[in-house]
Design an enzyme around this catalytic site. Structure first.
Site, mmCIF file in Angstrom:
data_model
loop_
_atom_site.group_PDB
_atom_site.id
_atom_site.type_symbol
_atom_site.label_atom_id
_atom_site.label_comp_id
_atom_site.label_asym_id
_atom_site.label_seq_id
_atom_site.Cartn_x
_atom_site.Cartn_y
_atom_site.Cartn_z
ATOM 1 N N TYR A 59 64.014 -107.549 31.715
ATOM 2 C CA TYR A 59 63.056 -107.116 30.697
ATOM 3 C C TYR A 59 63.805 -106.305 29.634
ATOM 4 O O TYR A 59 64.305 -105.208 29.909
ATOM 5 C CB TYR A 59 61.957 -106.240 31.291
ATOM 6 C CG TYR A 59 60.972 -106.945 32.202
ATOM 7 C CD1 TYR A 59 60.888 -108.325 32.263
ATOM 8 C CD2 TYR A 59 60.110 -106.205 33.007
ATOM 9 C CE1 TYR A 59 59.981 -108.952 33.094
ATOM 10 C CE2 TYR A 59 59.190 -106.823 33.834
ATOM 11 C CZ TYR A 59 59.129 -108.195 33.885
ATOM 12 O OH TYR A 59 58.217 -108.803 34.708
ATOM 13 N N LEU A 211 44.776 -109.488 33.376
ATOM 14 C CA LEU A 211 44.005 -109.664 32.141
ATOM 15 C C LEU A 211 44.441 -110.925 31.405
ATOM 16 O O LEU A 211 44.157 -111.081 30.213
ATOM 17 C CB LEU A 211 44.156 -108.437 31.235
ATOM 18 C CG LEU A 211 43.586 -107.129 31.803
ATOM 19 C CD1 LEU A 211 43.766 -105.984 30.818
ATOM 20 C CD2 LEU A 211 42.121 -107.284 32.182
ATOM 21 N N ARG A 213 47.247 -111.808 30.245
ATOM 22 C CA ARG A 213 48.082 -111.461 29.095
ATOM 23 C C ARG A 213 47.260 -111.084 27.862
ATOM 24 O O ARG A 213 47.631 -111.382 26.730
ATOM 25 C CB ARG A 213 49.037 -112.601 28.786
ATOM 26 C CG ARG A 213 49.987 -112.865 29.947
ATOM 27 C CD ARG A 213 50.895 -114.033 29.703
ATOM 28 N NE ARG A 213 51.856 -114.126 30.787
ATOM 29 C CZ ARG A 213 51.597 -114.638 31.996
ATOM 30 N NH1 ARG A 213 50.393 -115.114 32.246
ATOM 31 N NH2 ARG A 213 52.507 -114.670 32.938
ATOM 32 N N GLY A 214 46.137 -110.433 28.108
ATOM 33 C CA GLY A 214 45.309 -109.935 27.010
ATOM 34 C C GLY A 214 44.045 -110.718 26.779
ATOM 35 O O GLY A 214 43.106 -110.223 26.171
ATOM 36 N N SER A 217 41.016 -109.042 28.142
ATOM 37 C CA SER A 217 40.891 -107.623 27.801
ATOM 38 C C SER A 217 39.613 -107.295 27.056
ATOM 39 O O SER A 217 39.173 -106.150 27.028
ATOM 40 C CB SER A 217 42.092 -107.186 26.948
ATOM 41 O OG SER A 217 42.029 -107.822 25.671
#
Length: 336
Positions: A59, A211, A213-214, A217
């Site tokens: 990362y 989520l 990846r959004g 959300s």
């Protein structure tokens, strides 16, 4: 909020907060991040009772580990259960090498040495290959991890994105604390064979992408523009008709959340946590406000009637589009 409830990751794993923090977005793949806010969010998470923090050596090509290492120096080491993945290889321009994941016995020791130095610690709580390499038997990888565990450099052995057969083969070599895999209302694949195997073997599950990846959300809009550094720009679920169909599911979930007096993301997180005591959702908050919203899901209890209502809003298999582009899906032992 303080004193989040705890769950044990499997029969052999550590006791961790009922919600963990995934740190990837603080360094990589979701577009620019504010480093000062990332550090503040990590501290806020620990103050709120989160002790499980997930990262990987790739990362930000090591940046994420150094970021967490900075926080480790400012806290007591025992306040954090640090989970680290290894195996993917990067290029100087920020890309990923197409070569198979490097999870050989030699790579285990080499990558671990660098992670320990970047984190500034003498042990890692959970260490795991991020993906398997079909050319390297899982027994070889886990055997090397067991050597490092016996030497005291890692406390627990984990896996990531592995299928039921590989889980059984790995567990025959060494105790496995948990398997990390994408699991959400839009990604229900683990329910078929992986979750049953984990329950049978007493292995926990840390769920990333809770989520999606959004998408789940409640903050995503159809007209949101994605930069070239945001991998969602190439993710099928965020494209065209796939995105439109998925956002209709999110709207339906939002109506359930409204009835509960909660946010859409809180219901999505609470749903994952409600699927079993051995499951710990990881939230990818990069800001303190998003963290606070996510952690409030720990106080949300979903009764059977509500769980059935959620299932009607977002039925299993209703997601439109694959969770990764085709070349990445081909790398997943969990999908075979």
């Amino acid at each position: 909020m303080t004193g989040l409830r705890r769950r044990r990751l499997g029969a052999s794993g550590p006791e961790v907060s009922v919600i963990g923090l995934g740190a990837m977005g603080m360094s990589d793949l979701y577009g620019p991040a504010d480093e000062a806010e990332s550090v503040a969010t990590l501290h806020a998470a620990i103050d709120a009772g989160v002790n499980l923090v997930d990262t990987a050596d790739f990362y930000g090509s090591g940046h994420n580990e150094m970021l967490i290492g900075r926080v480790l120096r400012e806290r007591r080491r025992e306040e954090m259960v640090v989970s680290v993945k290894f195996g993917a290889r990067r290029t100087p321009d920020g890309g990923f090498q197409a070569a198979p994941y490097d999870v050989s016995a030699a790579a285990v020791k080499d990558r671990l040495a660098y992670s320990l130095r970047r984190l500034g610690t003498d042990y890692i709580d959970i260490y795991r290959p991020s993906r398997l390499n079909p050319q390297v038997p899982v027994e070889e990888t886990v055997g090397a991890l067991l050597d490092m565990q016996q030497a005291g450099y890692i406390r627990h052995i984990g896996l990531s994105e592995v299928g039921a057969d590989s889980i059984r083969r790995a567990a025959a070599v060494a105790p496995i604390s948990d398997v990390q895999i994408e699991y959400s209302l839009l990604s229900r694949g683990p329910e078929a064979t992986i979750l049953p195997a984990l329950r049978e073997l007493g292995i926990g599950l840390t769920a990333y992408g809770v989520l999606s990846r959004g998408l789940l959300s409640g903050h995503w809009s159809a007209d949101r523009e994605l930069t070239g550094t945001d991998f969602r720009a190439n993710s099928p679920r965020f494209q065209g008709e796939h995105l439109a169909a998925n956002l209709r599911l999110v709207d339906a979930l939002g109506r359930v959340a409204q009835r509960l007096g909660a946010t859409t993301s809180q219901v999505a997180i609470a749903w994952v946590a409600a699927q079993g005591e051995q499951i710990v959702p990881l939230v990818g908050a990069r800001r303190r406000d998003r963290l606070a919203e996510s952690l409030a899901a720990a106080d949300l209890t979903l009764d059977q009637e509500t769980l059935e209502e959620i299932e009607r809003a977002v039925p299993a298999g209703a997601a439109s589009g694959q969770r990764y582009a085709a070349p990445m899906m081909d790398l997943l032992d969990s999908e075979k």
